[in-house]
Write an enzyme that holds these catalytic residues in place. Structure first.
Site, PDB file in Angstrom:
ATOM      1  N   TYR A 170       1.156  -1.131  -0.021  1.00  0.00           N
ATOM      2  CA  TYR A 170       0.185   0.100   0.144  1.00  0.00           C
ATOM      3  C   TYR A 170       0.846   1.250   0.104  1.00  0.00           C
ATOM      4  O   TYR A 170       1.452   1.688   1.034  1.00  0.00           O
ATOM      5  CB  TYR A 170      -0.958   0.046   1.368  1.00  0.00           C
ATOM      6  CG  TYR A 170      -1.687   1.295   1.326  1.00  0.00           C
ATOM      7  CD1 TYR A 170      -2.374   1.555   0.175  1.00  0.00           C
ATOM      8  CD2 TYR A 170      -1.996   1.670   2.606  1.00  0.00           C
ATOM      9  CE1 TYR A 170      -3.266   2.904   0.321  1.00  0.00           C
ATOM     10  CE2 TYR A 170      -2.743   2.950   2.711  1.00  0.00           C
ATOM     11  CZ  TYR A 170      -3.629   3.596   1.785  1.00  0.00           C
ATOM     12  OH  TYR A 170      -4.252   4.336   1.871  1.00  0.00           O
ATOM     13  N   ASP A 209      -2.255  -1.576  -4.215  1.00  0.00           N
ATOM     14  CA  ASP A 209      -2.593  -0.033  -4.236  1.00  0.00           C
ATOM     15  C   ASP A 209      -1.395   0.711  -4.433  1.00  0.00           C
ATOM     16  O   ASP A 209      -0.625   0.983  -3.413  1.00  0.00           O
ATOM     17  CB  ASP A 209      -3.561   0.548  -3.124  1.00  0.00           C
ATOM     18  CG  ASP A 209      -3.781   2.139  -3.601  1.00  0.00           C
ATOM     19  OD1 ASP A 209      -3.263   2.567  -4.618  1.00  0.00           O
ATOM     20  OD2 ASP A 209      -4.499   2.594  -2.840  1.00  0.00           O
TER      21      ASP A 209
END
Length: 317
Positions: A170, A209
């Site tokens: 992330y 992400d």
């Protein structure tokens, strides 16, 4: 290689996100006029799954990645039902916003995904966090990238398997007003070096992400977002350097180089998702040696439960 084809706060807190710019270019205004005339928004249709490699081998591994925007809220929105139906061999989650001692009991109900690994900030409840759940026990699991500055927010898990290393990440958001852009650039450099070292030892799969839309095709309003987090020249350049230096291939663009309107994130504001005003921020990046094993790279844009949708990778290993 043939080619195919922010928001109200959740109960578990939230990380500030940079939203797509609402100011429209003339071209975007014309599109809006067409939509108002009855043509409707341009939506992405996920094509049928391709489960064989270029050489005809059947897929043997299915990996899913999803920024869930808070585990507890995601479970309430029936995110686990989608996972059970998708039935991945490995599930990677980002922005879990949940410390390990507060993990929802429902996670233990996921069929087969018994090997579970979690990372979260030690001093920030309801912020960041990643998880990796697998049917097969990894040979080795580690957390972070080995630099104290970048390992305080629970952003990386590394799992080594027999034929590849999987990294779920992330990546830090540059923030509203680009307040963390300088930090993001330091992260990008350190992360690139870390991944290059990993990839020198075993083929690498990076998913998660990555908080950047690489090219203009990867977001709906590129002209209005060049000074916004996720599409600054610095972040795009950093992503390009990552692809070249490690090196890695963007699995989706490798298979679908010209496919537009394929996004994985939509702000909760302005009905962005129903209009498909989005960004492609979530990726599966692969070592080039794994490309012969690549069957398909999917964007499950119809799956609800977060401001991101899940993505799925098929490999024939």
């Amino acid at each position: 290689m043939p080619k195919r084809g922010k928001k109200a706060a959740a109960d578990d807190g939230e990380e500030p996100k940079s939203e797509p710019e609402t100011k429209k270019s003339k071209g975007a205004a014309k599109k809006t006029e067409k939509e108002a005339a009855g043509e409707g928004p341009v939506l992405y249709e996920d094509p049928p799954d391709q489960k064989t490699s270029p050489s005809g081998k059947s897929a043997t591994l299915k990996i899913c990645s999803w920024n869930v925007d808070g585990l507890r809220a995601w479970i309430k929105k029936k995110g686990l039902d989608w996972v059970k139906e998708e039935a991945p061999d490995i599930l990677c989650l980002q922005e879990t916003k949940c410390s390990e001692n507060k993990l929802p009991a429902e996670l233990q109900e996921l069929p087969g995904l018994t090997h579970q690994y979690w990372s979260a900030p030690s001093d920030k409840e309801g912020y960041s966090g990643v998880g990796l759940l697998s049917r097969q026990c990894p040979l080795k699991v580690s957390y972070g990238i080995g630099e104290e500055e970048h390992d305080q927010e629970g952003r990386v898990i590394v799992a080594e398997f027999e034929s590849f290393v999987l990294v779920t990440a992330y990546v830090p958001n540059a923030g509203r007003g680009l307040v963390r852009l300088e930090y993001r650039q330091r992260w990008d450099e350190a992360f690139r070096k870390f991944l290059k070292d990993l990839a020198s030892r075993k083929p690498l799969v990076l998913c998660g992400d990555l908080n950047v839309a690489h090219e203009e095709i990867d977001l709906r309003n590129p002209k209005g977002n060049k000074k916004n987090a996720g599409f600054t020249p610095q972040e795009r350049q950093g992503f390009g350097e990552l692809l070249q230096a490690v090196p890695l291939a963007d699995s989706f663009r490798h298979l679908y180089p010209n496919t537009a309107y394929a996004y994985t994130f939509w702000t909760y504001m302005m009905n962005a998702r129903s209009k498909n005003v989005g960004w492609r921020l979530d990726y599966f990046l692969l070592s080039h040696s794994l490309l012969p094993a690549l069957c398909d790279s999917k964007i499950r844009s119809k799956a609800l439960g977060s401001d991101h949708c899940p993505i799925t990778l098929y490999l024939a290993l």
